[in-house]
Design an enzyme around this catalytic site. Structure first.
Site, short mmCIF file in Angstrom:
data_model
loop_
_atom_site.label_atom_id
_atom_site.label_comp_id
_atom_site.label_asym_id
_atom_site.label_seq_id
_atom_site.Cartn_x
_atom_site.Cartn_y
_atom_site.Cartn_z
N THR A 163 0.80 -1.37 -0.09
CA THR A 163 0.05 0.02 0.09
C THR A 163 0.84 1.16 -0.02
O THR A 163 1.77 1.29 0.68
CB THR A 163 -1.04 -0.02 1.25
OG1 THR A 163 -1.83 -1.08 1.42
CG2 THR A 163 -1.67 1.36 1.29
N ASP A 188 6.32 -3.80 -1.35
CA ASP A 188 5.79 -2.93 -0.48
C ASP A 188 6.70 -1.85 -0.29
O ASP A 188 8.06 -1.98 -0.44
CB ASP A 188 5.36 -3.21 0.91
CG ASP A 188 4.18 -2.27 1.44
OD1 ASP A 188 3.98 -1.21 0.53
OD2 ASP A 188 3.56 -2.78 2.38
N GLY A 189 6.29 -0.53 -0.05
CA GLY A 189 7.18 0.71 0.08
C GLY A 189 7.72 0.67 1.72
O GLY A 189 7.10 -0.12 2.35
N ASP A 209 8.38 3.81 4.87
CA ASP A 209 8.67 5.58 5.48
C ASP A 209 9.77 5.74 5.81
O ASP A 209 10.34 6.76 5.82
CB ASP A 209 7.75 5.81 6.44
CG ASP A 209 5.98 5.55 5.80
OD1 ASP A 209 5.77 5.98 4.76
OD2 ASP A 209 5.31 5.01 6.42
N GLY A 211 0.60 5.22 5.74
CA GLY A 211 -0.67 5.25 5.23
C GLY A 211 -1.84 4.33 5.82
O GLY A 211 -2.77 4.31 5.38
N GLU A 258 -0.29 -5.02 6.06
CA GLU A 258 1.00 -5.06 5.42
C GLU A 258 1.60 -6.25 6.26
O GLU A 258 2.10 -7.09 5.82
CB GLU A 258 1.71 -3.69 5.60
CG GLU A 258 0.79 -2.56 4.62
CD GLU A 258 1.64 -1.35 4.73
OE1 GLU A 258 1.52 -0.52 3.83
OE2 GLU A 258 2.06 -0.90 5.84
N LYS A 305 14.13 7.79 1.81
CA LYS A 305 13.50 7.08 2.88
C LYS A 305 14.81 6.44 3.64
O LYS A 305 14.54 5.72 4.59
CB LYS A 305 12.73 5.86 2.32
CG LYS A 305 11.65 6.17 1.31
CD LYS A 305 10.61 7.27 1.90
CE LYS A 305 9.41 7.50 1.26
NZ LYS A 305 8.55 8.54 1.60
#
Length: 287
Positions: free
Chosen positions: A74, A131-132, A134, A147, A153, A171
């Site tokens: 996400t 996935d990403g 932060d 998010g 996740e 990041k």
């Protein structure tokens, strides 16, 4: 996505600059040079979305094969990985891929692209999750959940044989905490009490717990109502001025608090991190 010749030349020249010790002060940390890199990227006109697209596409191209069960992350970077899976299924380059989304909005995006979806109830073993993040520290520990999808996740990504993290260079950090608040999902019942307990944990010393207001999909105050996660819970963002000394210990202490559903520290889970920066795309694998 291909860059113009001019942009490529600028990237090449900047890459040379970043390898030159005289380019930065001796006191510069990795986090400060990373921030400078990101600022230079934007100044040069290399759009940050282009970087996100590059790493999102590379993750799918390198790690997703036909017949796999894939976890779909996400966020703004994971969006491009989901897009790439949809493209490759439509073209026939990928076949028989099943996917598990980590949020309602990822589910909606995947459905719009015709990606077949399943859940952990029927498929508890995933081949890969993408996935990403932060924040990413030198040990590849992550901060996630800006998010608001941290619980979904984590439950999906911990079930994957490989967890591939996709980020742009902004990041990267020397230590988790100061660069991005640590999200914690808590039950609404007696939430003020739970926040106090969290703030008093030894590993959270110095943090400022802030209840997320407005939209759950970002940690900015953009409304008067308490933010509600996809699971119907509240979100608390822990603000730190100094790097967290022991992320793994903090992760354990947070999970032991009654009322905490999940937290945004993803420690020891990353298989590899794909990074887009001024000198191109690099991959750092877990030791």
């Amino acid at each position: 996505m291909r860059l113009t010749a001019g942009a490529s030349i600028l990237l090449a020249s900047s890459a040379h600059a970043f390898t030159n010790p005289a380019f930065f002060p001796r006191t510069a940390t990795f986090a400060s040079t990373s921030s400078y890199t990101s600022a230079l990227i934007l100044k040069m006109g290399v759009d940050q979305d282009e970087l996100k697209k590059q790493v999102g596409y590379k993750a799918v191209d390198d790690y997703v094969k036909s017949g796999m069960v894939v976890g779909l992350g996400t966020g703004s970077t994971a969006y491009y990985a989901v897009e790439r899976v949809g493209e490759k299924l439509k073209s026939g380059e990928l076949k028989d891929v099943l996917a598990i989304p980590t949020s309602i909005r990822t589910k909606e995006q995947a459905e719009s692209l015709g990606i077949p979806l399943v859940t952990l109830d029927t498929h508890s073993k995933l081949d890969v999750a993408i996935d990403g993040a932060d924040g990413v520290d030198p040990e590849l520990n992550l901060t996630k959940g800006g998010g608001g999808a941290l619980f979904r996740e984590k439950i999906v990504e911990i079930c994957a044989d490989k967890f591939i993290v996709i980020v742009d260079e902004s990041k990267l950090c020397d230590g988790l905490g100061p660069g991005f608040p640590i999200p914690v999902e808590i039950l609404p019942f007696c939430h003020e009490h739970t926040m106090r307990v969290i703030g008093e944990l030894p590993s959270c010393k110095g943090c400022k717990p802030v209840l997320r207001m407005g939209s759950s999909t970002n940690n900015q105050v953009d409304g008067d109502e308490i933010a509600i996660s996809d699971n119907g819970n509240y979100l608390v963002d822990l603000h730190f001025e100094d790097p967290i000394k022991d992320p793994a210990k903090m992760a354990q202490e947070l999970k032991n608090v009654v009322g905490v559903v999940e937290h945004g520290l993803f420690c020891g889970m990353s298989t590899a991190v794909i990074i887009a920066g001024a000198d191109g795309i690099s991959v750092k694998e877990a030791k």
